[in-house]
Design an enzyme around this catalytic site. Structure first.
Site, PDB file in Angstrom:
ATOM      1  N   CYS A 119       0.860  -1.058  -0.074  1.00 29.52           N
ATOM      2  CA  CYS A 119       0.124   0.162   0.007  1.00 29.52           C
ATOM      3  C   CYS A 119       1.220   1.202  -0.053  1.00 29.52           C
ATOM      4  O   CYS A 119       2.170   1.095  -0.301  1.00 29.52           O
ATOM      5  CB  CYS A 119      -0.976  -0.163   1.134  1.00 29.52           C
ATOM      6  SG  CYS A 119      -0.012   0.376   2.733  1.00 29.52           S
ATOM      7  N   ASP A 310       1.871   5.681  13.644  1.00 27.16           N
ATOM      8  CA  ASP A 310       0.780   6.500  13.455  1.00 27.16           C
ATOM      9  C   ASP A 310       0.658   7.683  13.744  1.00 27.16           C
ATOM     10  O   ASP A 310      -0.008   8.461  13.378  1.00 27.16           O
ATOM     11  CB  ASP A 310      -0.443   5.461  13.950  1.00 27.16           C
ATOM     12  CG  ASP A 310      -0.466   4.081  13.457  1.00 27.16           C
ATOM     13  OD1 ASP A 310      -1.080   3.146  13.994  1.00 27.16           O
ATOM     14  OD2 ASP A 310       0.163   3.973  12.543  1.00 27.16           O
TER      15      ASP A 310
HETATM   16  C1  EPZ Z   1      -0.829  -2.317  12.266  1.00 26.71           C
HETATM   17  O1  EPZ Z   1      -0.349  -2.558  10.989  1.00 26.71           O
HETATM   18  C2  EPZ Z   1      -1.798  -1.090  12.233  1.00 26.71           C
HETATM   19  N1  EPZ Z   1      -2.994  -1.460  11.382  1.00 26.71           N
HETATM   20  C3  EPZ Z   1      -1.154   0.020  11.538  1.00 26.71           C
HETATM   21  O2  EPZ Z   1      -2.156   1.111  11.719  1.00 26.71           O
HETATM   22  C4  EPZ Z   1       0.017   0.332  12.619  1.00 26.71           C
HETATM   23  O3  EPZ Z   1       0.653   1.619  12.089  1.00 26.71           O
HETATM   24  C5  EPZ Z   1       0.990  -0.845  12.735  1.00 26.71           C
HETATM   25  O4  EPZ Z   1       0.183  -2.038  13.061  1.00 26.71           O
HETATM   26  C6  EPZ Z   1       2.038  -0.445  13.672  1.00 26.71           C
HETATM   27  O5  EPZ Z   1       1.336  -0.434  14.988  1.00 26.71           O
HETATM   28  C7  EPZ Z   1      -4.070  -2.350  12.024  1.00 26.71           C
HETATM   29  O6  EPZ Z   1      -4.127  -2.592  13.079  1.00 26.71           O
HETATM   30  C8  EPZ Z   1      -5.043  -2.468  10.852  1.00 26.71           C
HETATM   31  P1  EPZ Z   1       2.905  -4.564  11.422  1.00 26.71           P
HETATM   32  P2  EPZ Z   1       0.311  -3.935  10.537  1.00 26.71           P
HETATM   33  O7  EPZ Z   1       2.766  -6.003  10.911  1.00 26.71           O
HETATM   34  O8  EPZ Z   1       0.046  -4.929  11.565  1.00 26.71           O
HETATM   35  C9  EPZ Z   1       6.224  -5.133   8.114  1.00 26.71           C
HETATM   36  C10 EPZ Z   1      -3.251   2.749  10.732  1.00 26.71           C
HETATM   37  O9  EPZ Z   1      -2.926   3.768  10.294  1.00 26.71           O
HETATM   38  N2  EPZ Z   1       5.900  -6.872   8.204  1.00 26.71           N
HETATM   39  O10 EPZ Z   1       3.396  -4.403  12.889  1.00 26.71           O
HETATM   40  O11 EPZ Z   1       0.300  -4.102   9.141  1.00 26.71           O
HETATM   41  C11 EPZ Z   1       5.639  -4.330   7.638  1.00 26.71           C
HETATM   42  O12 EPZ Z   1       5.607  -4.152   6.350  1.00 26.71           O
HETATM   43  C12 EPZ Z   1      -2.437   1.625  10.410  1.00 26.71           C
HETATM   44  O13 EPZ Z   1      -4.165   2.662  11.370  1.00 26.71           O
HETATM   45  C13 EPZ Z   1       6.678  -7.638   7.278  1.00 26.71           C
HETATM   46  O14 EPZ Z   1       7.227  -7.537   6.348  1.00 26.71           O
HETATM   47  O15 EPZ Z   1       1.775  -3.549  10.951  1.00 26.71           O
HETATM   48  C14 EPZ Z   1       5.644  -3.092   8.561  1.00 26.71           C
HETATM   49  O16 EPZ Z   1       6.936  -2.530   7.743  1.00 26.71           O
HETATM   50  C15 EPZ Z   1      -1.280   1.970   9.319  1.00 26.71           C
HETATM   51  N3  EPZ Z   1       6.130  -8.952   7.389  1.00 26.71           N
HETATM   52  C16 EPZ Z   1       6.456  -3.671   9.644  1.00 26.71           C
HETATM   53  O17 EPZ Z   1       6.491  -5.094   9.570  1.00 26.71           O
HETATM   54  C17 EPZ Z   1       4.820  -9.205   8.105  1.00 26.71           C
HETATM   55  O18 EPZ Z   1       4.461 -10.459   8.046  1.00 26.71           O
HETATM   56  C18 EPZ Z   1       5.558  -3.624  10.866  1.00 26.71           C
HETATM   57  O19 EPZ Z   1       4.117  -4.121  10.448  1.00 26.71           O
HETATM   58  C19 EPZ Z   1       4.262  -8.332   8.967  1.00 26.71           C
HETATM   59  C20 EPZ Z   1       4.599  -7.067   8.891  1.00 26.71           C
END
Ligand code: EPZ
Length: 447
Positions: A119, A310
């Site tokens: 995204c 966030d």
């Molecule tokens: C959650 O996203 C939240 N979304 C995000 O809020 C929030 O910024 C983020 O957690 C951090 O707290 C929801 O809960 C719906 P991560 P998430 O898995 O779970 C990478 C908002 O604005 N990663 O902790 O997707 C990932 O690409 C949103 O409300 C992998 O590479 O975040 C990111 O760079 C935005 N492989 C980092 O790790 C994976 O399997 C953290 O991701 C999982 C994640």
């Protein structure tokens, strides 16, 4: 004919008055998915009226879950039709839809789920989710032809699993799977974002046996069945941070009801250090204002209990009014500065730089191979007087940032792409208007 909404904002007015914080989007979406784990009724209160919530109800409907909404209460009932495929167009509107993998594999032993894909924040793969589910006995393959994950299992079993790096929804996906798995699951290096604790509260209310230990360990004893429950979602801390900044940025005084200060410690300490004011009126009411002239600060985003990623976009708008040179180092997502170009159009002095990091693969929360060579930090020189501009929103939190900047700027700004804001902020222009902001939503006919 396509109607695209936009905001017209006339800035320079202080925000004053009282608002109530909505339910947390990043809890609501997950507790709704829990409806797949039982055939009994799930009654969820304080669900915010957001585009993402409507999208999730659509996804669950394809999986056999009916819903009824009464105000901010959503009643979900799973018809147990054992549906397991979500259409691509429905699922692609909501990244979180991939989290149904956990409950579908645990309960129906099969799941066909589109790859949520990247995204505007970066690649955002779900490899950490998939690794955990495979550890629980699932077979999962990805077909790059159609963009779907194909999963099946003979029922999931417990596992002692360590996340390679922090993942908020990855931790939640495995909770939603392990709660009905055979045997005990231990999740290590599990995320500590407090939205996860709300999901644990609900799953335990449904009959789950989940216990968060210390040093990032969660223990789940699988149970054969879960029953229905009634639950109230916590306040949205991202929304509270946005309103706190809006108040201080416009030199106003905003009283926030349903305030959840305990969840905001990393923000409040930095906010006050920078010149923001937060007065505790009572246990769930806080008044936010500007205490003193704003001074530059340095912030690095980290997994909980650090300064949340966030918050960094609205925080950048705030720092444009702070005296001195401030920095923000984003370590969670590899591309979360889409708003910088827009703030520059308003006169903000922001430039990118790459801090020296010894071991970036270990230091950054994203997978280093997803890094596209972009600098991960910005330097903001303030204070700069912001002027109006025509702005476009790329992602949810960037959207809030541009609204905040337009409120603080002189003149009339136009903001397009506001459907992104509607994903995460309930009736934002109505609530800001009640605080004295001059902001209107206009539909524009695009030929
Ligand atoms: C959650 O996203 C939240 N979304 C995000 O809020 C929030 O910024 C983020 O957690 C951090 O707290 C929801 O809960 C719906 P991560 P998430 O898995 O779970 C990478 C908002 O604005 N990663 O902790 O997707 C990932 O690409 C949103 O409300 C992998 O590479 O975040 C990111 O760079 C935005 N492989 C980092 O790790 C994976 O399997 C953290 O991701 C999982 C994640």
């Amino acid at each position: 004919m396509v109607i695209m909404d936009k905001f017209i904002v006339r800035g320079g007015r202080a925000l004053n008055g009282e608002i109530s914080i909505s339910g947390a989007k990043n809890v609501a979406l997950k507790v709704m998915i829990a409806s797949l784990l039982t055939d009994e009724e799930l009654i969820l209160h304080n669900i915010p009226q957001l585009r993402d919530v409507r999208f999730m109800l659509e996804v669950l409907k394809f999986l056999g879950v009916s819903s009824k909404q009464v105000g901010s209460t959503v009643i979900l009932k799973n018809a147990h039709r054992q549906m397991s495929q979500i259409p691509l167009d429905v699922a692609s509107s909501l990244r979180t839809s991939s989290m149904v993998l956990g409950p579908l594999l645990a309960r129906y032993h099969t799941a066909v789920v589109p790859n949520p894909g990247g995204c505007r924040l970066g690649a955002r793969p779900i490899d950490r989710h998939i690794d955990g589910l495979i550890g629980m006995g699932a077979q999962i393959s990805y077909n790059s032809e159609d963009g779907y994950f194909y999963g099946n299992s003979d029922g999931l079993h417990g596992v002692d699993f360590t996340f390679v790096k922090n993942t908020h929804t990855g931790t939640e996906t495995l909770l939603l799977a392990a709660v009905l798995a055979r045997g005990t699951t231990i999740l290590r290096n599990a995320a500590e974002e407090i939205e996860i604790d709300d999901l644990i509260l609900l799953l335990n209310k449904m009959g789950g046996k989940i216990c968060r230990k210390n040093n990032r360990v969660i223990e789940i004893e699988g149970v054969p069945k879960l029953h229905g429950a009634e639950f109230t979602v916590m306040s949205d801390r991202n929304e509270e941070v946005t309103f706190a900044i809006a108040s201080a940025l416009t030199n106003g005084s905003v009283i926030v009801k349903k305030s959840n200060r305990e969840s905001l410690e990393p923000f409040l300490s930095t906010f006050k250090k920078c010149g923001g004011g937060a007065e505790e009126i009572d246990g769930t009411t806080t008044r936010y204002y500007k205490e003193s002239a704003l001074i530059a600060t340095d912030v690095i985003t980290l997994p909980h209990p650090g300064f949340m990623t966030d918050w960094q976009a609205p925080w950048a708008a705030f720092l444009t009014q702070a005296s001195g040179v401030s920095t923000i180092h984003e370590t969670i997502f590899e591309s979360r500065f889409s708003y910088v170009h827009q703030l520059r159009k308003m006169g903000a002095q922001i430039d990118f730089y790459q801090p020296l990091v010894e071991n970036p693969e270990a230091f950054y929360n994203f997978n280093w191979q997803d890094h596209q060579g972009k600098e991960q930090a910005i330097r903001i020189v303030g204070p700069t007087k912001l002027h109006n501009a025509v702005l476009h929103i790329d992602d949810l939190r960037a959207g809030a940032t541009l609204v905040l900047a337009a409120l603080a700027a002189e003149g009339e700004s136009v903001i397009t792409g506001i459907e992104q804001i509607d994903r995460g902020y309930e009736h934002i222009e109505v609530r800001l208007s009640k605080l004295g902001a001059d902001i209107i939503r206009k539909g524009e006919e695009l030929l």
